[in-house]
Design a protein around this motif. Structure first.
Motif, PDB file in Angstrom:
ATOM      1  N   GLN A  28      -2.600   5.084 -10.707  1.00 28.00           N
ATOM      2  CA  GLN A  28      -3.901   4.407 -10.621  1.00 28.00           C
ATOM      3  C   GLN A  28      -3.931   3.379  -9.495  1.00 28.00           C
ATOM      4  O   GLN A  28      -4.960   3.183  -8.847  1.00 28.00           O
ATOM      5  CB  GLN A  28      -4.199   3.737 -11.963  1.00 28.00           C
ATOM      6  N   ARG A  29      -2.796   2.744  -9.223  1.00 25.50           N
ATOM      7  CA  ARG A  29      -2.742   1.705  -8.200  1.00 25.50           C
ATOM      8  C   ARG A  29      -2.479   2.247  -6.798  1.00 25.50           C
ATOM      9  O   ARG A  29      -2.628   1.521  -5.813  1.00 25.50           O
ATOM     10  CB  ARG A  29      -1.671   0.668  -8.569  1.00 25.50           C
ATOM     11  N   ALA A  30      -2.057   3.506  -6.711  1.00 22.08           N
ATOM     12  CA  ALA A  30      -1.818   4.101  -5.398  1.00 22.08           C
ATOM     13  C   ALA A  30      -3.133   4.182  -4.621  1.00 22.08           C
ATOM     14  O   ALA A  30      -4.199   4.411  -5.193  1.00 22.08           O
ATOM     15  CB  ALA A  30      -1.220   5.494  -5.551  1.00 22.08           C
ATOM     16  N   LYS A  31      -3.057   4.007  -3.294  1.00 20.50           N
ATOM     17  CA  LYS A  31      -4.296   4.088  -2.498  1.00 20.50           C
ATOM     18  C   LYS A  31      -4.868   5.491  -2.551  1.00 20.50           C
ATOM     19  O   LYS A  31      -6.078   5.699  -2.436  1.00 20.50           O
ATOM     20  CB  LYS A  31      -4.047   3.657  -1.056  1.00 20.50           C
ATOM     21  N   ARG A  32      -3.986   6.487  -2.752  1.00 19.47           N
ATOM     22  CA  ARG A  32      -4.458   7.848  -3.000  1.00 19.47           C
ATOM     23  C   ARG A  32      -3.295   8.670  -3.539  1.00 19.47           C
ATOM     24  O   ARG A  32      -2.125   8.347  -3.341  1.00 19.47           O
ATOM     25  CB  ARG A  32      -5.037   8.492  -1.749  1.00 19.47           C
ATOM     26  N   THR A  33      -3.651   9.728  -4.244  1.00 18.70           N
ATOM     27  CA  THR A  33      -2.668  10.679  -4.758  1.00 18.70           C
ATOM     28  C   THR A  33      -2.655  11.895  -3.845  1.00 18.70           C
ATOM     29  O   THR A  33      -3.715  12.417  -3.482  1.00 18.70           O
ATOM     30  CB  THR A  33      -3.011  11.091  -6.197  1.00 18.70           C
ATOM     31  N   VAL A  34      -1.463  12.325  -3.474  1.00 16.90           N
ATOM     32  CA  VAL A  34      -1.303  13.505  -2.618  1.00 16.90           C
ATOM     33  C   VAL A  34      -0.846  14.663  -3.487  1.00 16.90           C
ATOM     34  O   VAL A  34       0.233  14.621  -4.085  1.00 16.90           O
ATOM     35  CB  VAL A  34      -0.271  13.259  -1.497  1.00 16.90           C
ATOM     36  N   VAL A  35      -1.678  15.682  -3.613  1.00 13.76           N
ATOM     37  CA  VAL A  35      -1.349  16.879  -4.390  1.00 13.76           C
ATOM     38  C   VAL A  35      -0.668  17.890  -3.469  1.00 13.76           C
ATOM     39  O   VAL A  35      -1.262  18.314  -2.467  1.00 13.76           O
ATOM     40  CB  VAL A  35      -2.614  17.495  -5.012  1.00 13.76           C
ATOM     41  N   TRP A  36       0.560  18.246  -3.805  1.00 18.36           N
ATOM     42  CA  TRP A  36       1.301  19.224  -3.003  1.00 18.36           C
ATOM     43  C   TRP A  36       1.366  20.541  -3.772  1.00 18.36           C
ATOM     44  O   TRP A  36       2.002  20.639  -4.814  1.00 18.36           O
ATOM     45  CB  TRP A  36       2.702  18.707  -2.687  1.00 18.36           C
ATOM     46  N   LEU A  37       0.684  21.570  -3.239  1.00 16.14           N
ATOM     47  CA  LEU A  37       0.661  22.881  -3.880  1.00 16.14           C
ATOM     48  C   LEU A  37       1.702  23.829  -3.315  1.00 16.14           C
ATOM     49  O   LEU A  37       1.877  24.928  -3.834  1.00 16.14           O
ATOM     50  CB  LEU A  37      -0.730  23.512  -3.744  1.00 16.14           C
ATOM     51  N   GLY A  38       2.377  23.443  -2.249  1.00 16.91           N
ATOM     52  CA  GLY A  38       3.376  24.313  -1.644  1.00 16.91           C
ATOM     53  C   GLY A  38       2.876  24.905  -0.341  1.00 16.91           C
ATOM     54  O   GLY A  38       1.745  24.658   0.095  1.00 16.91           O
ATOM     55  N   GLU A  39       3.719  25.685   0.274  1.00 16.98           N
ATOM     56  CA  GLU A  39       3.347  26.325   1.529  1.00 16.98           C
ATOM     57  C   GLU A  39       2.335  27.447   1.275  1.00 16.98           C
ATOM     58  O   GLU A  39       2.270  28.021   0.184  1.00 16.98           O
ATOM     59  CB  GLU A  39       4.582  26.889   2.229  1.00 16.98           C
ATOM     60  N   LEU A  40       1.562  27.753   2.295  1.00 19.79           N
ATOM     61  CA  LEU A  40       0.532  28.780   2.186  1.00 19.79           C
ATOM     62  C   LEU A  40       0.414  29.511   3.513  1.00 19.79           C
ATOM     63  O   LEU A  40       0.191  28.892   4.551  1.00 19.79           O
ATOM     64  CB  LEU A  40      -0.818  28.155   1.816  1.00 19.79           C
ATOM     65  N   ASP A  41       0.590  30.815   3.438  1.00 18.73           N
ATOM     66  CA  ASP A  41       0.458  31.647   4.633  1.00 18.73           C
ATOM     67  C   ASP A  41      -1.017  32.021   4.789  1.00 18.73           C
ATOM     68  O   ASP A  41      -1.503  32.952   4.161  1.00 18.73           O
ATOM     69  CB  ASP A  41       1.332  32.897   4.495  1.00 18.73           C
ATOM     70  N   GLU A  43       0.855  -1.195   0.000  1.00 15.30           N
ATOM     71  CA  GLU A  43       0.000   0.000   0.000  1.00 15.30           C
ATOM     72  C   GLU A  43       0.889   1.243   0.000  1.00 15.30           C
ATOM     73  O   GLU A  43       1.811   1.367   0.804  1.00 15.30           O
ATOM     74  CB  GLU A  43      -0.903  -0.008   1.232  1.00 15.30           C
ATOM     75  N   TYR A  44       0.614   2.170  -0.917  1.00 11.50           N
ATOM     76  CA  TYR A  44       1.455   3.366  -1.024  1.00 11.50           C
ATOM     77  C   TYR A  44       0.630   4.544  -1.536  1.00 11.50           C
ATOM     78  O   TYR A  44      -0.489   4.381  -2.038  1.00 11.50           O
ATOM     79  CB  TYR A  44       2.640   3.115  -1.967  1.00 11.50           C
ATOM     80  N   GLU A  45       1.206   5.730  -1.410  1.00  9.50           N
ATOM     81  CA  GLU A  45       0.630   6.950  -1.952  1.00  9.50           C
ATOM     82  C   GLU A  45       1.534   7.452  -3.076  1.00  9.50           C
ATOM     83  O   GLU A  45       2.711   7.097  -3.141  1.00  9.50           O
ATOM     84  CB  GLU A  45       0.513   8.026  -0.877  1.00  9.50           C
ATOM     85  N   ALA A  46       0.986   8.281  -3.963  1.00  5.42           N
ATOM     86  CA  ALA A  46       1.785   8.871  -5.046  1.00  5.42           C
ATOM     87  C   ALA A  46       1.695  10.388  -4.941  1.00  5.42           C
ATOM     88  O   ALA A  46       0.607  10.938  -4.745  1.00  5.42           O
ATOM     89  CB  ALA A  46       1.275   8.399  -6.405  1.00  5.42           C
ATOM     90  N   LEU A  47       2.823  11.048  -5.068  1.00  2.00           N
ATOM     91  CA  LEU A  47       2.871  12.506  -4.926  1.00  2.00           C
ATOM     92  C   LEU A  47       2.728  13.175  -6.285  1.00  2.00           C
ATOM     93  O   LEU A  47       3.417  12.839  -7.242  1.00  2.00           O
ATOM     94  CB  LEU A  47       4.192  12.935  -4.284  1.00  2.00           C
ATOM     95  N   SER A  48       1.813  14.129  -6.369  1.00  4.03           N
ATOM     96  CA  SER A  48       1.644  14.968  -7.552  1.00  4.03           C
ATOM     97  C   SER A  48       2.058  16.381  -7.169  1.00  4.03           C
ATOM     98  O   SER A  48       1.455  16.994  -6.284  1.00  4.03           O
ATOM     99  CB  SER A  48       0.183  14.945  -8.023  1.00  4.03           C
ATOM    100  N   TYR A  49       3.065  16.902  -7.840  1.00  2.00           N
ATOM    101  CA  TYR A  49       3.645  18.181  -7.437  1.00  2.00           C
ATOM    102  C   TYR A  49       4.425  18.757  -8.606  1.00  2.00           C
ATOM    103  O   TYR A  49       4.522  18.135  -9.679  1.00  2.00           O
ATOM    104  CB  TYR A  49       4.588  17.989  -6.240  1.00  2.00           C
ATOM    105  N   THR A  50       5.005  19.933  -8.436  1.00  2.00           N
ATOM    106  CA  THR A  50       5.929  20.491  -9.419  1.00  2.00           C
ATOM    107  C   THR A  50       7.320  20.538  -8.811  1.00  2.00           C
ATOM    108  O   THR A  50       7.464  20.685  -7.599  1.00  2.00           O
ATOM    109  CB  THR A  50       5.527  21.914  -9.845  1.00  2.00           C
ATOM    110  N   TRP A  51       8.306  20.442  -9.648  1.00  2.00           N
ATOM    111  CA  TRP A  51       9.675  20.493  -9.148  1.00  2.00           C
ATOM    112  C   TRP A  51      10.018  21.882  -8.633  1.00  2.00           C
ATOM    113  O   TRP A  51      10.906  22.047  -7.801  1.00  2.00           O
ATOM    114  CB  TRP A  51      10.665  20.130 -10.266  1.00  2.00           C
ATOM    115  N   GLY A  52       9.295  22.913  -9.124  1.00  3.59           N
ATOM    116  CA  GLY A  52       9.715  24.282  -8.811  1.00  3.59           C
ATOM    117  C   GLY A  52      10.968  24.569  -9.609  1.00  3.59           C
ATOM    118  O   GLY A  52      11.071  24.216 -10.783  1.00  3.59           O
ATOM    119  N   THR A  53      11.948  25.175  -9.008  1.00  2.00           N
ATOM    120  CA  THR A  53      13.219  25.343  -9.682  1.00  2.00           C
ATOM    121  C   THR A  53      13.866  23.989  -9.900  1.00  2.00           C
ATOM    122  O   THR A  53      13.699  23.066  -9.108  1.00  2.00           O
ATOM    123  CB  THR A  53      14.173  26.232  -8.856  1.00  2.00           C
ATOM    124  N   ILE A  54      14.598  23.837 -11.003  1.00  2.00           N
ATOM    125  CA  ILE A  54      15.236  22.554 -11.284  1.00  2.00           C
ATOM    126  C   ILE A  54      16.521  22.379 -10.490  1.00  2.00           C
ATOM    127  O   ILE A  54      17.140  21.315 -10.529  1.00  2.00           O
ATOM    128  CB  ILE A  54      15.538  22.406 -12.791  1.00  2.00           C
TER     129      ILE A  54
END
Length: 631
Positions: free
Chosen positions: A123-136, A37-48
């Motif tokens: 598709q096989r991940a138990k859920r996808t975690v969307v990381w949008l970054g920090e937020l004040d 069982e695992y999660e998959a991260l959806s995010y942007t690299w930001g700066t390379i």
């Protein structure tokens, strides 16, 4: 275990003493056929730039050698480090898949193999975690956003939230009718949501696949955590209501880069989860068209590879990622894949070129890296239209995908372009009415001035409609084959469209009266209330479909047919009907390239020829088709 099904998973270990400790992880190979069982991260690299360090304990790899040391110091981007700190749990391990760490980005063999698995991984991940970054964000605003989602129904009907209670909740949440320069809590929350839609995540190409195929997901933005589908519905509801309350020019929908991608994700995810989506063979083309205009990728090849999840995995023509290939080769392979898989030339709709294109890109291959300079004639859904210029004929597959350099096609010459109206229809200004923008009278007058060049100065006698009606029908490209024509309107009655066009001043006056709550009585002697309602619906439809003329030109063919084509059209170009193409095609002869060699210019609308009429009129058949080699 076959290597093609192997993938790596990252285990984020909890801190041993305090939360300030460095991130420590374990990376190991697993199989997608029987994963933990695992999660998959959806995010942007930001700066390379990867200038942040974490500790990663490696296990032996069955694919690459030599084996890495047991523990490595791995450098990651700041954006990923922030995500890892949020993902790390206080006392428990957390298993995730993250492309930056689970794929060796410097090993093309591994990268090519792993990219093919990405749709399955998400598709096989138990859920996808969307990381949008920090937020004040203030605690009170975070709680208000979460509470609003818990109280709402989220039952949009044709994108309009008809539930009055939902509308009230949204208005309270983002402070409608409050001066925008105040520090009202609703205005703060409106700015928060608007700022989120401008985050790079919404315009990253890979995000589309990652979110659409996910079983379920959550969104993390600083300390804000929310169910992914609820979060997307919230943004869509806010944007929709905001648009109707404040108008287009100042709306979140207009000012944010992320609205169109977010809406496309929402609709595609809804369709796929409810069995409403079209076949994968046509879905790929429609999806990639949206990506061309709204999504970004650091590597231009990913404008194709990020959407392979929408190509049937059993399709024998399905291409595989190969980052060692040139951009032109990748785009050519993708175009041929589309042609062979569907048996049609629908992909030509996307082959309109901007000024600068990748080197060696054939004229018939789309530049998938840039937005189209003009809308395709299948605007509603590329590949889906009621136009049938070649009468549902199929493209004949002749060579393997990888062997195609020039595209051999078959069809017939309909006519040539003889006269082109000098005007280029550029973007519509909000202050312009349709009559001011289209200038139907001007175009019709120009057509009349051209009559002397045709049939001894007389219009052909067998035309069923007046010239003005035909001109307007052509400028609107007959609704561009859309399937959302108002119920009260049949486009086979173009005179009804013309009447609405001429009634625009009255329709605008009625609209302005409603907007200002003017109680003045309209002149119902000239237009009944019922007719006004029906024509207003048709007028709004025309306002949507008229954008087809942007960066296009009106022209006349040698047979006095009216046409509309991308501005690159020239006098003398051939107008052809190619087998497997729903839309007529404009070709330019390349005499120095060889016999029957042509450059693809654009597809076009030809009035009276969009449903295969010339086949009967001219006795066309598959047997008497000509050969056209596109280069």
């Amino acid at each position: 275990m076959p290597p093609s099904r192997q993938f790596k998973l990252l285990k984020i270990l909890p801190p041993t003493n305090n939360s300030e400790e460095d991130i420590v992880c374990e990376l190991s190979w697993k199989t997608l056929d029987d994963p933990p069982e695992y999660e998959a991260l959806s995010y942007t690299w930001g700066t390379i730039t990867q200038d942040q360090s974490i500790q990663v304990r490696m296990t032996p790899s069955p694919i690459t050698s030599p084996l890495p040391p047991e523990t490595n110091i791995v450098h990651v981007t700041k954006h990923l480090l922030a995500a890892l700190l949020r993902l790390r749990q206080g006392t428990a391990q957390r298993i995730v898949w993250i492309d930056q760490l689970c794929i060796n980005q410097n090993d093309l063999v591994e990268k090519n193999a792993q990219v093919q698995l990405m749709a399955d991984i998400y598709q096989r991940a138990k859920r996808t975690v969307v990381w949008l970054g920090e937020l004040d964000v203030l605690d009170v605003d975070r709680e208000a956003i979460i509470n609003a989602t818990e109280r709402m129904n989220f039952r949009p009907v044709e994108r309009e939230y008809s539930n009055l209670e939902d509308q009230r909740i949204l208005k309270d949440l983002i402070g409608f009718r409050v001066p925008p320069d105040t520090n009202h809590s609703g205005q703060r929350r409106r700015k928060i949501l608007a700022e989120l839609l401008n985050r790079p995540w919404f315009t990253r190409a890979w995000v589309f696949q990652e979110v659409v195929v996910a079983q379920r997901g959550i969104v993390l933005c600083g300390s804000l955590e929310m169910d992914m589908d609820i979060f997307i519905n919230l943004l869509d509801g806010v944007c929709d209501l905001d648009f109707r309350e404040v108008g287009e020019s100042t709306s979140i929908m207009h000012s944010s880069k992320g609205y169109k991608p977010m809406f496309a994700i929402r609709e595609t995810r809804f369709e796929s989860r409810n069995g409403l989506s079209s076949t994968k063979k046509s879905k790929w083309l429609s999806t990639i068209w949206q990506a061309m205009g709204n999504l970004d990728a650091t590597n231009p090849r990913d404008k194709v590879y990020a959407f392979l999840a929408f190509v049937d995995s059993t399709d024998e023509h399905r291409i595989s990622p190969s980052y060692g290939k040139s951009i032109a080769s990748v785009y050519s392979d993708a175009a041929v894949q589309s042609i062979y898989s569907v048996g049609s030339l629908d992909v030509l709709e996307l082959a309109i070129k901007a000024a600068k294109v990748p080197e060696d890109l054939p004229s018939w291959v789309p530049d998938f890296s840039t937005p189209l300079p003009s809308l395709p004639f299948m605007t509603h859904n590329v590949g889906s239209t009621d136009f049938r210029a070649s009468r549902d004929s199929k493209y004949a597959v002749s060579t393997p995908v990888s062997a195609v350099s020039a595209l051999t096609t078959y069809g017939h010459v309909l006519s040539t372009v003889t006269s082109i109206h000098p005007r280029n229809f550029h973007n519509h200004r909000s202050s312009q009415t349709l009559q001011e923008w289209i200038s139907l009278a001007d175009v019709t007058a120009w057509v009349m001035s051209q009559l002397k060049n045709y049939s001894n100065g007389k219009s052909p006698d067998d035309r069923p409609s007046p010239i003005e009606t035909r001109v307007l029908r052509t400028l609107l490209a007959e609704g561009a084959g859309r399937d959302d024509t108002p119920d009260n309107l049949e486009y086979s009655d173009p005179d009804a469209i013309l009447e609405v066009y001429h009634n625009e001043p009255l329709l605008l006056s009625a609209q302005n009266s409603r907007n200002s709550n003017d109680k003045a009585v309209l002149n119902t002697d000239s237009l009944s209330a019922q007719t006004l309602k029906l024509q207003s619906s048709t007028y709004r439809w025309i306002q949507k479909i008229v954008k087809i003329i942007i960066n296009k030109k009106f022209f006349i063919s040698a047979g006095f047919n009216f046409g509309l084509a991308y501005e690159a059209v020239r006098e003398g170009d051939l107008i052809c009907i190619l087998q497997g193409s729903k839309i007529p095609t404009i070709l330019r002869r390349m005499r120095d390239a060889g016999e029957n060699h042509y450059r693809f210019v654009a597809q076009c609308y030809i009035d009276g020829c969009m449903r295969g009429e010339p086949y009967e009129e001219r006795g066309w058949s598959k047997e008497n088709a000509e050969t056209f080699v596109l280069i």
